[in-house]
Design a protein around this motif. Structure first.
Motif, PDB file in Angstrom:
ATOM      1  N   ILE A   1       5.989   3.094   0.594  1.00 24.63           N
ATOM      2  CA  ILE A   1       5.213   1.894   0.288  1.00 24.63           C
ATOM      3  C   ILE A   1       5.305   0.959   1.491  1.00 24.63           C
ATOM      4  CG2 ILE A   1       5.031  -0.138  -1.192  1.00 24.63           C
ATOM      5  CD1 ILE A   1       6.153   1.624  -3.469  1.00 24.63           C
ATOM      6  N   LEU A   2       4.157   0.543   1.986  1.00 27.37           N
ATOM      7  CA  LEU A   2       4.106  -0.358   3.134  1.00 27.37           C
ATOM      8  C   LEU A   2       3.930  -1.795   2.673  1.00 27.37           C
ATOM      9  CD1 LEU A   2       1.729   1.663   5.486  1.00 27.37           C
ATOM     10  CD2 LEU A   2       4.231   1.642   5.466  1.00 27.37           C
ATOM     11  N   VAL A   3       4.643  -2.700   3.334  1.00 25.86           N
ATOM     12  CA  VAL A   3       4.477  -4.132   3.113  1.00 25.86           C
ATOM     13  C   VAL A   3       3.562  -4.611   4.240  1.00 25.86           C
ATOM     14  CG1 VAL A   3       5.627  -6.365   2.907  1.00 25.86           C
ATOM     15  CG2 VAL A   3       6.802  -4.284   2.142  1.00 25.86           C
TER      16      VAL A   3
ATOM     17  N   LEU B   1       0.855  -1.193   0.000  1.00 28.12           N
ATOM     18  CA  LEU B   1       0.000   0.000   0.000  1.00 28.12           C
ATOM     19  C   LEU B   1       0.883   1.233   0.000  1.00 28.12           C
ATOM     20  CD1 LEU B   1      -2.847  -0.564   2.621  1.00 28.12           C
ATOM     21  CD2 LEU B   1      -3.107  -0.257   0.178  1.00 28.12           C
ATOM     22  N   LYS B   2       0.453   2.265  -0.687  1.00 23.71           N
ATOM     23  CA  LYS B   2       1.196   3.523  -0.703  1.00 23.71           C
ATOM     24  C   LYS B   2       0.628   4.457   0.368  1.00 23.71           C
ATOM     25  CE  LYS B   2       3.290   6.616  -3.986  1.00 23.71           C
ATOM     26  NZ  LYS B   2       3.451   6.938  -5.401  1.00 23.71           N
ATOM     27  N   VAL B   3       1.506   5.112   1.101  1.00 20.68           N
ATOM     28  CA  VAL B   3       1.121   5.990   2.205  1.00 20.68           C
ATOM     29  C   VAL B   3       0.767   7.373   1.683  1.00 20.68           C
ATOM     30  CG1 VAL B   3       1.926   7.095   4.341  1.00 20.68           C
ATOM     31  CG2 VAL B   3       2.623   4.749   3.802  1.00 20.68           C
ATOM     32  N   GLN B   4      -0.281   7.950   2.282  1.00 18.24           N
ATOM     33  CA  GLN B   4      -0.645   9.332   1.999  1.00 18.24           C
ATOM     34  C   GLN B   4      -0.796  10.039   3.351  1.00 18.24           C
ATOM     35  OE1 GLN B   4      -4.259   9.823  -0.228  1.00 18.24           O
ATOM     36  NE2 GLN B   4      -4.180  12.041  -0.109  1.00 18.24           N
ATOM     37  N   GLY B   5      -0.013  11.072   3.562  1.00 20.11           N
ATOM     38  CA  GLY B   5      -0.117  11.830   4.807  1.00 20.11           C
ATOM     39  C   GLY B   5       1.090  11.651   5.711  1.00 20.11           C
ATOM     40  N   GLU B   6       1.073  12.394   6.829  1.00 19.64           N
ATOM     41  CA  GLU B   6       2.225  12.463   7.736  1.00 19.64           C
ATOM     42  C   GLU B   6       1.935  11.960   9.147  1.00 19.64           C
ATOM     43  OE1 GLU B   6       5.297  13.422   6.901  1.00 19.64           O
ATOM     44  OE2 GLU B   6       4.747  13.841   4.829  1.00 19.64           O
ATOM     45  N   SER B   7       0.800  11.273   9.365  1.00 17.01           N
ATOM     46  CA  SER B   7       0.428  10.891  10.728  1.00 17.01           C
ATOM     47  C   SER B   7       1.345   9.842  11.353  1.00 17.01           C
ATOM     48  CB  SER B   7      -1.021  10.398  10.774  1.00 17.01           C
ATOM     49  OG  SER B   7      -1.135   9.140  10.164  1.00 17.01           O
ATOM     50  N   MET B   8       2.166   9.157  10.563  1.00 17.10           N
ATOM     51  CA  MET B   8       3.054   8.122  11.106  1.00 17.10           C
ATOM     52  C   MET B   8       4.533   8.482  10.938  1.00 17.10           C
ATOM     53  SD  MET B   8       1.049   5.967  12.470  1.00 17.10           S
ATOM     54  CE  MET B   8       1.992   4.480  12.737  1.00 17.10           C
ATOM     55  N   ARG B   9       4.798   9.750  10.766  1.00 16.35           N
ATOM     56  CA  ARG B   9       6.153  10.241  10.477  1.00 16.35           C
ATOM     57  C   ARG B   9       7.166   9.834  11.542  1.00 16.35           C
ATOM     58  NH1 ARG B   9       5.982  16.435  11.834  1.00 16.35           N
ATOM     59  NH2 ARG B   9       6.167  15.740  13.970  1.00 16.35           N
ATOM     60  N   ASP B  10       6.803   9.875  12.840  1.00 17.24           N
ATOM     61  CA  ASP B  10       7.762   9.552  13.891  1.00 17.24           C
ATOM     62  C   ASP B  10       8.060   8.052  13.983  1.00 17.24           C
ATOM     63  OD1 ASP B  10       7.808  12.250  14.344  1.00 17.24           O
ATOM     64  OD2 ASP B  10       6.632  12.185  16.198  1.00 17.24           O
ATOM     65  N   ALA B  11       7.316   7.242  13.264  1.00 13.78           N
ATOM     66  CA  ALA B  11       7.611   5.803  13.160  1.00 13.78           C
ATOM     67  C   ALA B  11       8.461   5.535  11.923  1.00 13.78           C
ATOM     68  CB  ALA B  11       6.320   4.998  13.100  1.00 13.78           C
ATOM     69  N   GLY B  12       8.840   6.605  11.205  1.00 12.49           N
ATOM     70  CA  GLY B  12       9.645   6.450   9.995  1.00 12.49           C
ATOM     71  C   GLY B  12       8.829   6.134   8.766  1.00 12.49           C
ATOM     72  N   ILE B  13       7.519   6.408   8.819  1.00 14.81           N
ATOM     73  CA  ILE B  13       6.631   6.178   7.678  1.00 14.81           C
ATOM     74  C   ILE B  13       6.216   7.544   7.139  1.00 14.81           C
ATOM     75  CG2 ILE B  13       4.425   5.213   6.938  1.00 14.81           C
ATOM     76  CD1 ILE B  13       4.696   3.160   9.210  1.00 14.81           C
ATOM     77  N   PHE B  14       6.595   7.832   5.895  1.00 14.14           N
ATOM     78  CA  PHE B  14       6.376   9.155   5.314  1.00 14.14           C
ATOM     79  C   PHE B  14       5.438   9.102   4.116  1.00 14.14           C
ATOM     80  CE2 PHE B  14      10.528   9.110   7.371  1.00 14.14           C
ATOM     81  CZ  PHE B  14      10.432  10.203   8.199  1.00 14.14           C
TER      82      PHE B  14
ATOM     83  N   ILE C   1       1.841  -1.906  14.163  1.00 17.36           N
ATOM     84  CA  ILE C   1       1.328  -0.941  13.186  1.00 17.36           C
ATOM     85  C   ILE C   1       0.441  -1.727  12.229  1.00 17.36           C
ATOM     86  CG2 ILE C   1       1.913   0.673  11.340  1.00 17.36           C
ATOM     87  CD1 ILE C   1       4.499   1.296  12.880  1.00 17.36           C
ATOM     88  N   VAL C   2      -0.794  -1.250  12.062  1.00 14.31           N
ATOM     89  CA  VAL C   2      -1.775  -1.989  11.268  1.00 14.31           C
ATOM     90  C   VAL C   2      -2.396  -1.108  10.192  1.00 14.31           C
ATOM     91  CG1 VAL C   2      -2.342  -3.535  13.194  1.00 14.31           C
ATOM     92  CG2 VAL C   2      -3.696  -1.460  12.837  1.00 14.31           C
ATOM     93  N   ILE C   3      -2.977  -1.775   9.208  1.00 16.56           N
ATOM     94  CA  ILE C   3      -3.841  -1.112   8.235  1.00 16.56           C
ATOM     95  C   ILE C   3      -5.257  -1.439   8.676  1.00 16.56           C
ATOM     96  CG2 ILE C   3      -4.550  -0.956   5.820  1.00 16.56           C
ATOM     97  CD1 ILE C   3      -1.659  -0.001   6.355  1.00 16.56           C
ATOM     98  N   ALA C   4      -6.015  -0.395   9.004  1.00 18.84           N
ATOM     99  CA  ALA C   4      -7.378  -0.595   9.493  1.00 18.84           C
ATOM    100  C   ALA C   4      -8.358   0.171   8.636  1.00 18.84           C
ATOM    101  CB  ALA C   4      -7.482  -0.131  10.951  1.00 18.84           C
ATOM    102  N   ALA C   5      -9.491  -0.456   8.397  1.00 13.50           N
ATOM    103  CA  ALA C   5     -10.615   0.223   7.753  1.00 13.50           C
ATOM    104  C   ALA C   5     -11.581   0.568   8.879  1.00 13.50           C
ATOM    105  CB  ALA C   5     -11.276  -0.684   6.730  1.00 13.50           C
ATOM    106  N   LEU C   6     -11.679   1.852   9.219  1.00 11.26           N
ATOM    107  CA  LEU C   6     -12.525   2.313  10.301  1.00 11.26           C
ATOM    108  C   LEU C   6     -13.663   3.129   9.715  1.00 11.26           C
ATOM    109  CD1 LEU C   6     -12.967   2.509  13.382  1.00 11.26           C
ATOM    110  CD2 LEU C   6     -11.583   4.587  13.337  1.00 11.26           C
TER     111      LEU C   6
ATOM    112  N   SER D   1       7.035  -3.936   6.939  1.00  9.99           N
ATOM    113  CA  SER D   1       8.168  -3.170   6.413  1.00  9.99           C
ATOM    114  C   SER D   1       7.662  -1.907   5.748  1.00  9.99           C
ATOM    115  CB  SER D   1       8.955  -3.968   5.371  1.00  9.99           C
ATOM    116  OG  SER D   1       9.482  -5.147   5.901  1.00  9.99           O
ATOM    117  N   CYS D   2       8.578  -0.967   5.611  1.00 10.96           N
ATOM    118  CA  CYS D   2       8.278   0.283   4.923  1.00 10.96           C
ATOM    119  C   CYS D   2       9.375   0.516   3.895  1.00 10.96           C
ATOM    120  CB  CYS D   2       8.232   1.432   5.936  1.00 10.96           C
ATOM    121  SG  CYS D   2       7.937   3.037   5.181  1.00 10.96           S
ATOM    122  N   ILE D   3       8.983   0.746   2.663  1.00  7.36           N
ATOM    123  CA  ILE D   3       9.952   1.021   1.600  1.00  7.36           C
ATOM    124  C   ILE D   3       9.976   2.531   1.394  1.00  7.36           C
ATOM    125  CG2 ILE D   3      10.559   0.625  -0.814  1.00  7.36           C
ATOM    126  CD1 ILE D   3       8.909  -2.016  -0.596  1.00  7.36           C
TER     127      ILE D   3
END
Length: 194
Positions: A126-128, A109-122, A140-145, A189-191
């Protein structure tokens, strides 16, 4: 005594007697694709000689390994003071094995936004994501809320379940009992490209 039925010595197709001169294997193919597979095999056999088939098999094996693995050097890279380099290749690393050991349950999945920046996700990373891993508190999860897809850290506390950002500019998201939440998978993982 009548000799009907059962296996008979010398009966059936001889090993290696097929069009390709090698042993065969029974494979289940969807009925709608049988003709396509037959045409492909006929075309393959028609355009490649027997000698070329052996070379092609050897080359394709080498190409497959070369295109799915990368060299892993044994020398560690200093993140502090520089140290002398060592160019010894320790192994070849298959990124599928490293990033997606549970290949059939893994997606990107491709990330959009900065809410996880301090975890090194920008933004743009691309998230695995692995669906086979059980989501636990702290992962760290992908959730549909409520129909919205998000990446957050799962927190299961005595006072409830929360989706936590890794950026102080974003609020915690409480998961209420009336909320509709489905966890798609755990981020492994995060690419991140520079």
């Amino acid at each position: 005594m009548l000799n009907h039925g059962g296996k008979r010595m010398g009966a059936g197709r001889k090993k290696g007697s097929g069009a390709f001169g090698e042993a065969t294997k029974v494979v289940r193919i969807p009925e709608s694709q049988v003709e396509t597979v037959k045409l492909w095999l006929d075309n393959y056999k028609e355009h490649v000689s027997d000698a070329s088939l052996e070379k092609l098999d050897a080359i394709s094996g080498m190409l497959e390994e070369a295109t799915t693995t990368l060299p892993l050097y044994s020398h560690k890279v200093a993140a502090g003071f520089p140290s002398p380099a060592d160019d010894y290749i320790e192994a070849r690393l298959d990124l599928n094995e490293k990033l997606a050991p549970n290949f059939n349950s893994t997606f990107l999945l491709k990330v959009q936004g900065e809410s996880m920046r301090d975890a090194g996700i920008f933004d743009g990373d691309i998230l695995v994501v692995d669906r086979s891993i059980t989501p636990r508190s702290g992962k760290i999860v992908i959730a549909a809320l409520d129909g919205e897809l998000t990446v957050k850290r799962l927190a299961i506390r005595q006072d409830g379940t929360y989706l936590l950002p890794e950026n102080p500019d974003f609020p915690e998201i409480p998961v209420h009992s009336e909320s509709d939440m489905v966890i798609w998978g755990v981020v492994t993982s995060c690419i991140h490209q520079f």
